[in-house]
Scaffold this motif. Structure first.
Motif, PDB file in Angstrom:
ATOM      1  N   CYS A  57     -11.972 -10.223   9.581  1.00 57.17           N
ATOM      2  CA  CYS A  57     -11.341 -10.542   8.280  1.00 57.17           C
ATOM      3  C   CYS A  57     -11.847 -11.897   7.784  1.00 57.17           C
ATOM      4  CB  CYS A  57      -9.820 -10.566   8.448  1.00 57.17           C
ATOM      5  SG  CYS A  57      -8.960 -11.185   6.979  1.00 57.17           S
ATOM      6  N   ALA A  82      -5.812 -12.942   7.377  1.00 60.14           N
ATOM      7  CA  ALA A  82      -4.875 -12.229   6.483  1.00 60.14           C
ATOM      8  C   ALA A  82      -4.344 -10.965   7.147  1.00 60.14           C
ATOM      9  CB  ALA A  82      -5.562 -11.896   5.169  1.00 60.14           C
ATOM     10  N   ILE A  83      -5.049 -10.449   8.162  1.00 55.92           N
ATOM     11  CA  ILE A  83      -4.495  -9.356   8.972  1.00 55.92           C
ATOM     12  C   ILE A  83      -4.211  -9.988  10.341  1.00 55.92           C
ATOM     13  CG2 ILE A  83      -6.801  -8.409   9.616  1.00 55.92           C
ATOM     14  CD1 ILE A  83      -5.380  -5.600   9.509  1.00 55.92           C
ATOM     15  N   CYS A 128      -4.360 -11.328   1.363  1.00 59.20           N
ATOM     16  CA  CYS A 128      -5.424 -10.327   1.563  1.00 59.20           C
ATOM     17  C   CYS A 128      -6.213 -10.124   0.269  1.00 59.20           C
ATOM     18  CB  CYS A 128      -4.778  -9.008   2.006  1.00 59.20           C
ATOM     19  SG  CYS A 128      -5.889  -7.613   1.854  1.00 59.20           S
ATOM     20  N   ILE A 141      -0.728  -6.656   7.459  1.00 62.00           N
ATOM     21  CA  ILE A 141      -1.507  -7.372   6.435  1.00 62.00           C
ATOM     22  C   ILE A 141      -0.582  -8.264   5.607  1.00 62.00           C
ATOM     23  CG2 ILE A 141      -2.895  -7.069   4.338  1.00 62.00           C
ATOM     24  CD1 ILE A 141      -4.152  -4.612   5.599  1.00 62.00           C
TER      25      ILE A 141
END
Ligand code: SF4
Ligand code: SF4
Length: 423
Positions: free
Chosen positions: A34, A51-52, A71, A66
């Motif tokens: 990511c 973001a994850i 994201c 998430i």
């Protein structure tokens, strides 16, 4: 929520995690690739995550989710990297929140707690002085799985190291562009600048640009060297001040004792000493409340065997010196003298408060709160709220430490089981 003891109907929102929990294996390949890096609130903003992510490494179940606020896909930008790399095909950007209706016989409220916001005591400098932190932030710094892998670094040094990295990258880019001028004109930038400023050479637009770029590189190099010299002066924080009762036993904020902070500060000071024998830890307190089996002995061992310093006196103010080291101003009540002490890091033992939203929760279930905003219980039935069939555990009832919360949780489960069995 509707119904009564033995027959409640509860409507619950199960938030979408955008990762199918039946497919995710917790491998972490998505987070590795990511591209979005954000501040990690589990590390109290001292570290970074993607973001994850998983809220923390030991969380159960070990499934990712998430953060839609950061994201790229959810923010309307191009990405989808996690979906591409997930071999289990677990990413599901279209997942929706689910509304579940549960039929239950009993309810246990386990709200957790909030930390007192130390900016409410401006004289302690929290949020203004970089090396004044709260006890939870210190806990993350000291943790082997934390942002500094257990090295007690001053936040100002973390900031400087980050700045050195960013400035170094910028400087590399600028130096590259100087090299392209040098190649084109077969001359070093130093020679060029001497001749240009002496008025010996000129060439339309390009030479003034080269000169400007050269000046910028010189200035950035000087700043970077200064920052590096400053960073080299410090290793890890070894002079630590722990300030007790920040927001607790203070009639301006909470008159109650938060109960666990004295033992927490002693434990953290012992661990810091264990990490680095050079550590000197000073615990400023009105009195140390070490109530519990073996707690008093632990406190005495801290002073006699480990060399912790317990200073009786309430801290009046924290300032900082020219090296951003906090200076603790206090009255030592045993000698009745006003003193000051410079340290590397000041750690505020902030109060445990009922969480934001507890009033809404109380309204929802119809239970009463006490004068300190925790759920009201009877002294002889500390798990029962004012609504039959609804129980509490942990800091939903009052501030308490982990062993007490765990014991209460299992007692609350037993009370719920009794209710379901109709006893
Ligand atoms: S979402 Fe996929 S890549 Fe990410 S941890 Fe789960 S299985 Fe691994
Ligand atoms: S889609 Fe979002 S979570 Fe997935 S890799 Fe991109 S930014 Fe990260």
């Amino acid at each position: 929520m509707t119904g009564s003891k033995g027959d409640f109907t509860v409507t619950v929102r199960k938030k979408a995690r955008y990762v199918n929990e039946n497919l995710c294996t917790g491998c972490g390949a998505c987070a590795e690739k990511c591209p979005t890096i954000v501040s990690d609130d589990y590390d109290m903003g001292l570290g970074k995550r993607k973001a994850i992510y998983r809220h923390y490494a030991q969380g159960i179940p070990s499934i990712f989710c998430i953060d839609t606020d950061h994201c790229r896909t959810f923010q309307g930008k191009k990405c989808g990297v996690c979906e591409k790399v997930c071999q289990a095909k677990a990413i599901d950007y279209k997942q929706q929140d689910q509304i579940l209706e549960l039929k239950v016989g009993a309810i246990i409220l386990a709200t957790g707690y909030d930390l007192f916001d130390a900016t409410r005591i401006p004289e302690y400098g929290y949020g203004r002085l970089p090396n004044v932190i709260n006890a939870m932030e210190f806990e993350r710094l000291l943790s082997a799985s934390g942002p500094t892998e257990g090295h007690v670094e001053r936040p100002s040094d973390l900031r400087d190291h980050h700045l050195i990295g960013t400035m170094g990258k910028g400087l590399k880019k600028s130096t590259k562009s100087l090299a392209s001028y040098e190649k084109k004109h077969k001359m070093s930038s130093d020679d060029f600048y001497k001749q240009f400023t002496a008025g010996n050479i000129s060439d339309g637009d390009e030479f003034p640009k080269w000169a400007k770029q050269y000046e910028n590189v010189q200035e950035a190099t000087k700043k970077l060297d200064e920052l590096k010299a400053k960073a080299e002066k410090f290793d890890i924080a070894t002079r630590l001040a722990f300030i007790q009762c920040v927001g607790s036993r203070d009639f301006r904020f909470n008159k109650y004792c938060s109960s666990y902070c004295c033992m927490h500060s002693i434990k953290e000071a012992m661990m810091a000493k264990d990490h680095d024998a050079r550590t000197e830890a000073y615990i400023f307190n009105m009195d140390l409340r070490t109530v519990g089996k073996g707690f008093e002995e632990y406190k005495v061992r801290g002073a006699e065997d480990v060399g912790l310093h317990y200073i009786r006196g309430r801290v009046a103010e924290i300032t900082q010196d020219e090296n951003e080291n906090p200076v603790i101003w206090y009255e030592e009540t045993t000698s009745q003298t006003v003193k000051s002490m410079p340290v590397d890091l000041a750690v505020l033992a902030v109060a445990c408060e009922a969480p934001k939203g507890i009033e809404k929760m109380a309204e929802l279930v119809g239970a009463e709160l006490d004068e300190n905003r925790f759920f009201k219980t009877h002294p002889l039935q500390p798990l029962d709220t004012t609504v039959p069939g609804i129980f509490v555990c942990g800091c939903a009832q009052a501030p308490m430490d982990i062993p007490e919360s765990v014991a209460q949780a299992s007692s609350a489960a037993s009370r719920a089981a009794e209710t379901i069995a109709g006893k």
